[in-house]
Design a protein around this motif. Structure first.
Motif, PDB file in Angstrom:
ATOM      1  N   GLU A  74      25.537  20.419  47.650  1.00  0.00           N
ATOM      2  CA  GLU A  74      26.373  20.358  46.450  1.00  0.00           C
ATOM      3  C   GLU A  74      26.755  21.757  45.961  1.00  0.00           C
ATOM      4  O   GLU A  74      27.835  21.969  45.421  1.00  0.00           O
ATOM      5  N   GLU A  75      25.869  22.717  46.200  1.00  0.00           N
ATOM      6  CA  GLU A  75      26.124  24.092  45.753  1.00  0.00           C
ATOM      7  C   GLU A  75      26.935  24.885  46.767  1.00  0.00           C
ATOM      8  O   GLU A  75      27.535  25.906  46.428  1.00  0.00           O
ATOM      9  N   ASN A  76      26.930  24.428  48.016  1.00  0.00           N
ATOM     10  CA  ASN A  76      27.593  25.188  49.082  1.00  0.00           C
ATOM     11  C   ASN A  76      28.457  24.273  49.930  1.00  0.00           C
ATOM     12  O   ASN A  76      28.118  23.964  51.082  1.00  0.00           O
ATOM     13  N   SER A  77      29.571  23.832  49.399  1.00  0.00           N
ATOM     14  CA  SER A  77      30.494  22.981  50.148  1.00  0.00           C
ATOM     15  C   SER A  77      31.173  23.799  51.237  1.00  0.00           C
ATOM     16  O   SER A  77      31.442  24.982  51.068  1.00  0.00           O
ATOM     17  N   SER A  78      31.456  23.195  52.381  1.00  0.00           N
ATOM     18  CA  SER A  78      32.044  23.915  53.508  1.00  0.00           C
ATOM     19  C   SER A  78      33.161  23.099  54.146  1.00  0.00           C
ATOM     20  O   SER A  78      33.234  21.884  53.974  1.00  0.00           O
ATOM     21  N   PRO A  79      34.047  23.740  54.933  1.00  0.00           N
ATOM     22  CA  PRO A  79      35.105  23.003  55.630  1.00  0.00           C
ATOM     23  C   PRO A  79      34.546  21.938  56.565  1.00  0.00           C
ATOM     24  O   PRO A  79      35.125  20.866  56.709  1.00  0.00           O
ATOM     25  N   ALA A  80      33.411  22.252  57.197  1.00  0.00           N
ATOM     26  CA  ALA A  80      32.830  21.285  58.130  1.00  0.00           C
ATOM     27  C   ALA A  80      32.427  20.003  57.416  1.00  0.00           C
ATOM     28  O   ALA A  80      32.560  18.900  57.953  1.00  0.00           O
ATOM     29  N   ARG A  81      31.951  20.125  56.187  1.00  0.00           N
ATOM     30  CA  ARG A  81      31.539  18.936  55.445  1.00  0.00           C
ATOM     31  C   ARG A  81      32.734  18.030  55.175  1.00  0.00           C
ATOM     32  O   ARG A  81      32.628  16.802  55.180  1.00  0.00           O
ATOM     33  N   LYS A  82      33.873  18.641  54.928  1.00  0.00           N
ATOM     34  CA  LYS A  82      35.079  17.861  54.649  1.00  0.00           C
ATOM     35  C   LYS A  82      35.510  17.049  55.869  1.00  0.00           C
ATOM     36  O   LYS A  82      36.164  16.022  55.752  1.00  0.00           O
ATOM     37  N   LEU A  83      35.168  17.537  57.049  1.00  0.00           N
ATOM     38  CA  LEU A  83      35.547  16.836  58.270  1.00  0.00           C
ATOM     39  C   LEU A  83      34.606  15.686  58.604  1.00  0.00           C
ATOM     40  O   LEU A  83      34.941  14.794  59.380  1.00  0.00           O
ATOM     41  N   THR A  84      33.404  15.714  58.018  1.00  0.00           N
ATOM     42  CA  THR A  84      32.388  14.735  58.397  1.00  0.00           C
ATOM     43  C   THR A  84      32.834  13.302  58.171  1.00  0.00           C
ATOM     44  O   THR A  84      32.678  12.440  59.046  1.00  0.00           O
ATOM     45  N   SER A  85      33.394  13.022  56.989  1.00  0.00           N
ATOM     46  CA  SER A  85      33.809  11.653  56.690  1.00  0.00           C
ATOM     47  C   SER A  85      34.897  11.182  57.635  1.00  0.00           C
ATOM     48  O   SER A  85      34.915  10.028  58.066  1.00  0.00           O
ATOM     49  N   THR A  86      35.805  12.084  57.991  1.00  0.00           N
ATOM     50  CA  THR A  86      36.868  11.742  58.938  1.00  0.00           C
ATOM     51  C   THR A  86      36.277  11.459  60.304  1.00  0.00           C
ATOM     52  O   THR A  86      36.637  10.477  60.971  1.00  0.00           O
ATOM     53  N   LEU A  87      35.363  12.305  60.730  1.00  0.00           N
ATOM     54  CA  LEU A  87      34.757  12.153  62.046  1.00  0.00           C
ATOM     55  C   LEU A  87      33.995  10.842  62.157  1.00  0.00           C
ATOM     56  O   LEU A  87      34.045  10.159  63.177  1.00  0.00           O
ATOM     57  N   ASP A  88      33.290  10.482  61.093  1.00  0.00           N
ATOM     58  CA  ASP A  88      32.508   9.248  61.115  1.00  0.00           C
ATOM     59  C   ASP A  88      33.386   8.011  61.272  1.00  0.00           C
ATOM     60  O   ASP A  88      32.932   6.971  61.730  1.00  0.00           O
ATOM     61  N   GLN A  89      34.655   8.129  60.889  1.00  0.00           N
ATOM     62  CA  GLN A  89      35.560   6.991  60.971  1.00  0.00           C
ATOM     63  C   GLN A  89      36.336   6.945  62.292  1.00  0.00           C
ATOM     64  O   GLN A  89      37.046   5.989  62.562  1.00  0.00           O
ATOM     65  N   LEU A  92      34.977   8.361  69.225  1.00  0.00           N
ATOM     66  CA  LEU A  92      35.106   9.490  70.148  1.00  0.00           C
ATOM     67  C   LEU A  92      35.810   9.107  71.440  1.00  0.00           C
ATOM     68  O   LEU A  92      36.167   9.980  72.222  1.00  0.00           O
ATOM     69  N   SER A  93      36.013   7.812  71.656  1.00  0.00           N
ATOM     70  CA  SER A  93      36.728   7.397  72.866  1.00  0.00           C
ATOM     71  C   SER A  93      38.242   7.485  72.680  1.00  0.00           C
ATOM     72  O   SER A  93      39.002   7.354  73.641  1.00  0.00           O
ATOM     73  N   SER A  94      38.690   7.704  71.439  1.00  0.00           N
ATOM     74  CA  SER A  94      40.130   7.837  71.188  1.00  0.00           C
ATOM     75  C   SER A  94      40.530   9.309  71.266  1.00  0.00           C
ATOM     76  O   SER A  94      39.720  10.186  70.996  1.00  0.00           O
ATOM     77  N   PRO A  95      41.795   9.601  71.620  1.00  0.00           N
ATOM     78  CA  PRO A  95      42.244  10.995  71.677  1.00  0.00           C
ATOM     79  C   PRO A  95      42.053  11.730  70.356  1.00  0.00           C
ATOM     80  O   PRO A  95      41.551  12.855  70.334  1.00  0.00           O
ATOM     81  N   GLU A  96      42.438  11.079  69.243  1.00  0.00           N
ATOM     82  CA  GLU A  96      42.292  11.743  67.948  1.00  0.00           C
ATOM     83  C   GLU A  96      40.826  11.960  67.600  1.00  0.00           C
ATOM     84  O   GLU A  96      40.439  13.030  67.120  1.00  0.00           O
ATOM     85  N   GLY A  97      40.012  10.956  67.878  1.00  0.00           N
ATOM     86  CA  GLY A  97      38.588  11.079  67.572  1.00  0.00           C
ATOM     87  C   GLY A  97      37.942  12.210  68.354  1.00  0.00           C
ATOM     88  O   GLY A  97      37.137  12.976  67.813  1.00  0.00           O
ATOM     89  N   MET A  98      38.313  12.347  69.633  1.00  0.00           N
ATOM     90  CA  MET A  98      37.728  13.393  70.458  1.00  0.00           C
ATOM     91  C   MET A  98      38.178  14.773  70.001  1.00  0.00           C
ATOM     92  O   MET A  98      37.383  15.717  69.928  1.00  0.00           O
ATOM     93  N   LEU A  99      39.466  14.889  69.658  1.00  0.00           N
ATOM     94  CA  LEU A  99      39.967  16.181  69.179  1.00  0.00           C
ATOM     95  C   LEU A  99      39.367  16.533  67.818  1.00  0.00           C
ATOM     96  O   LEU A  99      39.097  17.717  67.539  1.00  0.00           O
ATOM     97  N   ARG A 100      39.144  15.533  66.971  1.00  0.00           N
ATOM     98  CA  ARG A 100      38.482  15.772  65.693  1.00  0.00           C
ATOM     99  C   ARG A 100      37.058  16.285  65.924  1.00  0.00           C
ATOM    100  O   ARG A 100      36.566  17.152  65.203  1.00  0.00           O
ATOM    101  N   HIS A 101      36.420  15.728  66.944  1.00  0.00           N
ATOM    102  CA  HIS A 101      35.059  16.154  67.274  1.00  0.00           C
ATOM    103  C   HIS A 101      35.042  17.625  67.700  1.00  0.00           C
ATOM    104  O   HIS A 101      34.159  18.383  67.287  1.00  0.00           O
ATOM    105  N   GLN A 102      36.022  18.036  68.524  1.00  0.00           N
ATOM    106  CA  GLN A 102      36.111  19.436  68.944  1.00  0.00           C
ATOM    107  C   GLN A 102      36.325  20.338  67.722  1.00  0.00           C
ATOM    108  O   GLN A 102      35.710  21.412  67.601  1.00  0.00           O
ATOM    109  N   GLN A 103      37.214  19.898  66.826  1.00  0.00           N
ATOM    110  CA  GLN A 103      37.493  20.659  65.610  1.00  0.00           C
ATOM    111  C   GLN A 103      36.221  20.789  64.765  1.00  0.00           C
ATOM    112  O   GLN A 103      35.915  21.862  64.227  1.00  0.00           O
ATOM    113  N   PHE A 104      35.487  19.682  64.654  1.00  0.00           N
ATOM    114  CA  PHE A 104      34.264  19.672  63.866  1.00  0.00           C
ATOM    115  C   PHE A 104      33.236  20.664  64.419  1.00  0.00           C
ATOM    116  O   PHE A 104      32.594  21.412  63.667  1.00  0.00           O
ATOM    117  N   CYS A 105      33.095  20.697  65.739  1.00  0.00           N
ATOM    118  CA  CYS A 105      32.131  21.605  66.368  1.00  0.00           C
ATOM    119  C   CYS A 105      32.482  23.068  66.100  1.00  0.00           C
ATOM    120  O   CYS A 105      31.598  23.898  65.836  1.00  0.00           O
TER     121      CYS A 105
END
Length: 281
Positions: A74-89, A92-105
């Protein structure tokens, strides 16, 4: 990161507890939603071990440990945290899901980027007489990229054999003026462990690509650790972050070399021009 923010008192941690520290640091956004059994399953430990670990860190129980991590997020929000909810939805077998995973990493790697260590790594690269690279499996692709790019600057780069006693045929050539770049990620192979042990004896410099955030400074003295996030132990392990960080090292090295890097590339260009009829580009 040698001092985890959630550890309230100094302690000697077991191998499994160090895995727990590393898992929490690298997966904070997921950890806060996990049960104690889920955490235990992801690191290959038992529930009592996780419970004892929480108390070992100075907390009453697992719940208090989790609340500390929540407060930190809560005190240290980061760009990676913002991607987490998107990634969870995304699957990873879809093109967008896999590319989101690469972005997240890559975003997670950026979250823990230590620019001072990057500068140390660039200094070690530019000063080395010979650069030896040890990698196995998928990491060989990153090793080959580094060899190709750094060789273009006129550097002497050698990729070490990934296994067997053939490694010793190269190790006996090492000098304190050389550099060894290793890839270990979550596990350190037997060969990499031997190289790190030899580094303590011969005192050459080492750069270690790792997916472990918790480092023992005394055990890793003289080793420049560069953190890369490749995914949780139970999901697809991406090479996007290691590749990206390797490219960062190459560009920073070129900047540090200045005109020297340009002159080497110009010589390469002229050589290709001279023999372009014999070997078309």
């Amino acid at each position: 990161m040698t001092n985890a923010y959630f550890i309230r008192r100094p302690a000697e941690f077991t191998k499994t507890e160090k895995k727990l520290i590393d898992y929490i640091l690298g997966n904070q956004e997921r950890f806060i939603y996990m049960t104690i059994s889920e955490v235990a399953r992801n690191v290959g430990a038992s529930e009592p071990t996780v419970s004892r670990f929480a108390r070992h860190c100075g907390f009453r129980d697992f719940k208090e440990l989790k609340n500390t991590v929540i407060q930190h997020l809560e005190e240290n929000s980061s760009p990676a945290r913002k991607l987490t909810s998107t990634l969870d939805q995304k699957n990873l077998s879809s093109p967008e899901g896999m590319l989101r995973h690469q972005q997240f990493c890559i975003e997670k790697t950026l979250d823990f980027l230590d620019e001072a260590r990057l500068e140390e790594a660039v200094t070690a690269i530019t000063r080395a007489e010979t650069i030896y690279i040890y990698a196995k499996g998928a990491a060989l692709s990153v090793a080959e990229l580094l060899r190709f790019r750094l060789s273009r600057f006129g550097m002497h780069v050698v990729i070490l054999p990934p296994g067997s006693s053939e490694l010793f045929e190269y190790m006996h050539l090492f000098t304190p003026r050389d550099l060894v770049i290793l890839f270990g990620f979550q596990k350190t192979s037997r060969e990499a462990a031997v190289l790190l042990d030899y580094q303590k004896k011969l005192h050459f410099q080492s750069i270690f690509f790792t997916s472990r955030l918790y480092q023992d400074e005394e055990a890793n003295a003289g080793v420049i650790s560069l953190y890369v996030y490749r995914g949780t132990p139970s999901e697809y392990h991406s090479m996007a972050a290691p590749m990206a960080l390797a490219d960062v090292l190459v560009v920073l090295t070129a900047n540090r070399l200045g005109q020297d890097s340009g002159s080497s590339l110009e010589q390469l260009y002229q050589l290709k021009e001279t023999y372009k009829n014999e070997i078309p580009r």
